[in-house]
Design an enzyme around this catalytic site. Structure first.
Site, PDB file in Angstrom:
ATOM      1  CG  ASN A  48      -0.405   0.084   2.852  1.00  0.00           C
ATOM      2  OD1 ASN A  48       0.724  -0.823   2.928  1.00  0.00           O
ATOM      3  ND2 ASN A  48      -0.670   0.349   3.608  1.00  0.00           N
ATOM      4  CD  GLU A  61      -5.700  -5.890  -0.620  1.00  0.00           C
ATOM      5  OE1 GLU A  61      -4.401  -4.572  -0.896  1.00  0.00           O
ATOM      6  OE2 GLU A  61      -6.734  -5.919  -0.739  1.00  0.00           O
ATOM      7  CB  CYS A  96     -11.485  -1.816   1.491  1.00  0.00           C
ATOM      8  SG  CYS A  96     -10.361  -1.883  -0.889  1.00  0.00           S
TER       9      CYS A  96
END
Ligand code: THU
Length: 141
Positions: A48, A61, A96
């Site tokens: 991230n 991701e 998420c």
């Protein structure tokens, strides 16, 4: 692609943990690492990346996914592994909603998603279909 062996899964989780070291997360302190396996064995890793303008940041991701797709891997993504937590800690960290939708563009409902469990105690294996039932799809456009 046939079901992943436990060795493949462990290897992908190790790659996700290693990818996490590149996390740039000074605002949340929450570091995430992801690794995507392709059918030919290639692995794309992501971490991230946050930004002083908060919404500009991106999840691990999607970094891994966009690295894979931008190298031509649009139809052969085999699995995703991820881990996340504050600092060195690991908590159970599911992708998420935005990442689920991004994955659904290139991965079917059976796509395996492997999440490292809290305190690195093994992993949980789920699928994109379980995490994102009824996804909005390009088929309706
Ligand atoms: N984050 C990810 O990288 N992946 C997820 O699935 C959940 C959240 C990041 C975004 C942000 O940098 C930090 O974790 C806290 O939300």
């Amino acid at each position: 692609m046939k079901k992943l062996s436990s060795e493949q899964i462990e290897n992908l989780l190790t790659q996700a943990l290693s990818a996490r070291k590149a996390s740039y997360s000074p605002y949340s302190g929450f570091a995430v690492g992801a690794a995507i396996l392709c059918d030919d064995g290639t692995v794309f890793r992501g971490a991230n990346l946050e930004n002083a303008s908060y919404p500009v940041g991106i999840c691990a991701e999607r970094v891994a996914l966009f690295k894979a797709v931008s190298e031509g891997h649009t139809r052969d993504l085999a699995a995703l592994a991820l881990c996340g937590g504050k600092g060195e800690a690991v908590v159970f960290c599911a992708p998420c909603g935005m990442c689920r939708q991004a994955l659904s563009e290139f991965c079917g409902p059976e796509f395996p998603i492997i999440i490292m469990n809290e305190n690195r105690k093994g992993y949980t294996e789920t699928t994109l279909g379980d995490l994102l039932p009824g996804a909005f799809s390009k088929d309706v456009l």
